[in-house]
Design an enzyme around this catalytic site. Structure first.
Site, PDB file in Angstrom:
ATOM      1  N   LYS A 209      28.137  83.607 -32.925  1.00  0.00           N
ATOM      2  CA  LYS A 209      28.751  83.394 -34.189  1.00  0.00           C
ATOM      3  C   LYS A 209      28.259  84.520 -35.076  1.00  0.00           C
ATOM      4  O   LYS A 209      27.515  84.339 -35.835  1.00  0.00           O
ATOM      5  CB  LYS A 209      28.421  81.940 -34.928  1.00  0.00           C
ATOM      6  CG  LYS A 209      29.517  81.553 -35.716  1.00  0.00           C
ATOM      7  CD  LYS A 209      30.892  81.169 -35.298  1.00  0.00           C
ATOM      8  CE  LYS A 209      32.109  80.979 -36.045  1.00  0.00           C
ATOM      9  NZ  LYS A 209      33.469  80.929 -35.454  1.00  0.00           N
ATOM     10  N   SER A 409      38.019  79.141 -33.727  1.00  0.00           N
ATOM     11  CA  SER A 409      37.119  78.479 -34.734  1.00  0.00           C
ATOM     12  C   SER A 409      37.936  77.241 -35.307  1.00  0.00           C
ATOM     13  O   SER A 409      38.253  76.274 -34.704  1.00  0.00           O
ATOM     14  CB  SER A 409      36.510  79.620 -35.557  1.00  0.00           C
ATOM     15  OG  SER A 409      35.036  79.029 -36.009  1.00  0.00           O
TER      16      SER A 409
END
EC number: 3.4.21.-
Length: 618
Positions: A209, A409
């Site tokens: 991430k 996401s």
């Protein structure tokens, strides 16, 4: 004294008359302006309704600007606005992917359209799945026996991708086919924040991430570099495979590598056009006059237009399909996902959820196709959309997700309730992870002699960007992020019929192409929008159907205001850019893009499921 008062009274009386005259003049001018706008729109609509080819000729696909799933302005109203207000920047124009495909398919069956001419000099970009979908329509057009020609002085990578679907590609003798590969470029702010003495507090879950890295690093982490290199390499291979197959050459011949290209250019004395012809990137080198002559021979000459016979895509009237069979609602999630109402270019959690609710409650709607083209965004907004989509499915209405260029996401979060997910091989998806960033400026203020102090009933109440975060607040924030990640993992596991542990292995913020997502079980099949619609019809057991696109059409006033402000936005940057060297222009555009991303961060709990690198491909 009386004379003085008379003078003052006269001055104010004269001033009022002037102001009243200006007021009336402005109102009258505005009224005349609205009349002209109304007449212009009436003429535009009137011309559009009679804009079908009355003589045989070409459909000119002179696409100007970018191609998106959901434009912020209707292209006919936008064109009128640019004519009325003089906005000159092609980059501001958005074109509907689905309008373009529908125009090509209508032209295939239009007896007055005998071919297509791709004039892409003003086309500035689209994601690969969108261009692939247009290419599919162009191939259908060719298969009907009608030719497709591409003309250009130069071709960018995006322009050449579409041009490769043509029967014949012309290039100017001084032109170039600019193939160079893909890259991701982002800005990193750590040193800047350090110099400004800004304290950055990062909370995240997910090894890959990397959305927070710009705040804590001055370069990419090795993990992010490895991950991005993998998926960007796959996108480039997909590009090479499609274009080389269209040109009937090998990928190696299409792009032999940087040094081989330099050697090839050296052998022809730097003549980029000859290099393109020798390597079969194009079919012929021709001046604009020669191209015009060839197209006139193909399509005939129009005395009124003083050019070969053709109708622009922007003048070609699309027929409204008949409302036969059941209704399939098409709802768009296009752009960064923000909390609240929709803004141009972004997804509003409340707006999209409301559209899904309307479709759920409409008895005529038999299925829903959610078209996702988003890098994600607010966790709160994503959950609002997901919950409403889950309610639609629970109500017995099949939900199919059609993934465009990105469904990463938060874009994947909102896709989890679907009965079925269709992705393009080049879709960027996954990026299952969550982060939060809080910047405080207590040290910045302290360095200039400004200090913040006060009292609070608990450490949790004393939250301010002018003070350091208390350990209690930091602990609560990290717990909230970790809970959000577990929630994300659980949603995916339940939807894909896997265990949370299995999903965690392919999550951790990892970005996947559509092909990899299919192999990892994150999507059900590879395909395009047509495949998603067909699946929705199958699940709803519809033999006949029509599509109902859920999007607000702009009013005349919206068009007027958008065009007026668009003119300013178009002219000011050009005026500034004219004074800057090209590298600074590019840097300025990058800074603006970064600012636009940061402006989308409005989650009430400061939790984000966002893939920044997905939107950075160049």
């Amino acid at each position: 004294m009386r004379t003085l008062w008379r003078f003052i009274a006269g001055f104010f009386k004269w001033t009022w008359r002037v102001l009243n005259f200006v007021r009336e003049m402005v109102l009258n001018l505005f009224f005349i302006f609205l009349v002209l706008v109304g007449v212009g729109i009436w003429m535009q609509i009137g011309n559009g309704s009679n804009s079908e080819q009355t003589a045989r000729g070409a459909l000119l696909l002179d696409i100007s600007g970018v191609i998106v799933d959901k434009p912020s302005t209707n292209h006919r109203l936008g064109a009128l606005g640019r004519q009325l207000f003089g906005a000159s920047s092609d980059r501001l124009q958005e074109n509907s992917l689905f309008d373009i495909v529908n125009a090509i398919r209508q032209a295939k069956d239009d007896r007055n359209i005998t071919g297509i001419v791709l004039d892409l000099k003003n086309f500035t970009g689209a994601d690969q799945p969108s261009m692939r979908y247009i290419g599919k329509a162009l191939r259908e057009f060719r298969d009907s026996g009608k030719p497709v020609f591409a003309v250009g002085e130069n071709y960018s990578q995006g322009q050449y991708y579409l041009a490769s679907f043509a029967n014949k590609i012309w290039l100017s003798p001084q032109g170039q086919v600019d193939l160079h590969g893909f890259a991701t470029n982002g800005l990193y702010y750590k040193t800047l924040l350090d110099k400004l003495k800004v304290s950055t507090h990062v909370f995240r879950v997910g090894t890959y991430k990397s959305a927070v890295e710009p705040f804590i690093r001055d370069d990419m982490s090795p993990a992010a570099r490895e991950a991005d290199s993998r998926w960007i390499g796959e996108l480039w291979q997909n590009y090479l495979h499609t274009v080389s197959a269209n040109r009937q050459i090998s990928p190696q011949q299409l792009f032999p590598g940087a040094q081989a290209i330099i050697d090839g250019l050296t052998s022809v004395g730097g003549d980029t056009a000859k290099y393109a012809l020798d390597h079969k990137l194009v079919d012929a080198l021709a001046s604009s006059a020669d191209v015009e002559k060839a197209l006139t021979k193909q399509f005939g000459w129009s005395k009124t237009e003083n050019n070969y016979r053709a109708i622009s895509y922007y003048d070609y009237s699309l027929k409204t399909p008949a409302d036969t069979g059941g209704t399939i609602a098409v709802i768009f999630a296009n752009g960064a996902i923000m909390d609240g109402e929709e803004t141009p270019g972004n997804v509003g959690g409340d707006t999209t959820a409301s559209q899904i609710r309307d479709a759920r409650l409409d008895p005529k709607v038999k299925a829903i196709v959610l078209r996702v083209n988003s890098p994600g965004g607010s966790v709160n907004a994503s959950e609002v959309i997901r919950a409403e989509l889950a309610a639609a499915r629970a109500a017995g209405k099949p939900v199919v997700v059609s993934m465009g260029g990105m469904a990463a996401s938060g874009g994947y979060w909102i896709s989890t309730p679907a009965n079925y997910i269709v992705a393009s091989p080049s879709t960027l998806t996954g990026s299952i992870g969550i982060f939060g960033v809080i910047n405080t400026v207590e040290n910045s203020l302290s360095s200039i002699g400004v200090h913040s102090d006060g009292v609070s009933t608990s450490p949790l109440a004393d939250i301010s960007m002018t003070k350091a975060l208390s350990p209690e607040v930091q602990q609560m924030m990290q717990l909230s992020i970790e809970y959000g990640y577990k929630r994300f993992i659980t949603l995916v596991a339940d939807a894909r019929k896997r265990t949370p542990e299995q999903i965690d292995k392919i999550a951790q913020g990892h970005v996947w192409t559509g092909e990899d997502a299919k192999a990892n079980g994150l999507v059900d099949s590879l395909g395009d929008f047509d495949d998603a619609v067909a699946k929705a019809a199958e699940l709803a057991k519809l033999k006949q159907w029509h599509l109902d696109y859920y999007q607000d059409e702009p009013t005349v006033l919206d068009m007027v205001m958008d065009s007026m402000t668009g003119s300013v936005r178009a002219m000011l940057p050009e005026a500034i850019q004219a004074m800057l060297p090209a590298p600074l222009v590019s840097a300025a555009n990058t800074v603006k893009a970064e600012g636009d991303k940061l402006a989308a961060f409005n989650d009430p709990q400061n939790r984000y499921a966002f893939c920044l690198t997905c939107a950075n491909v160049r």
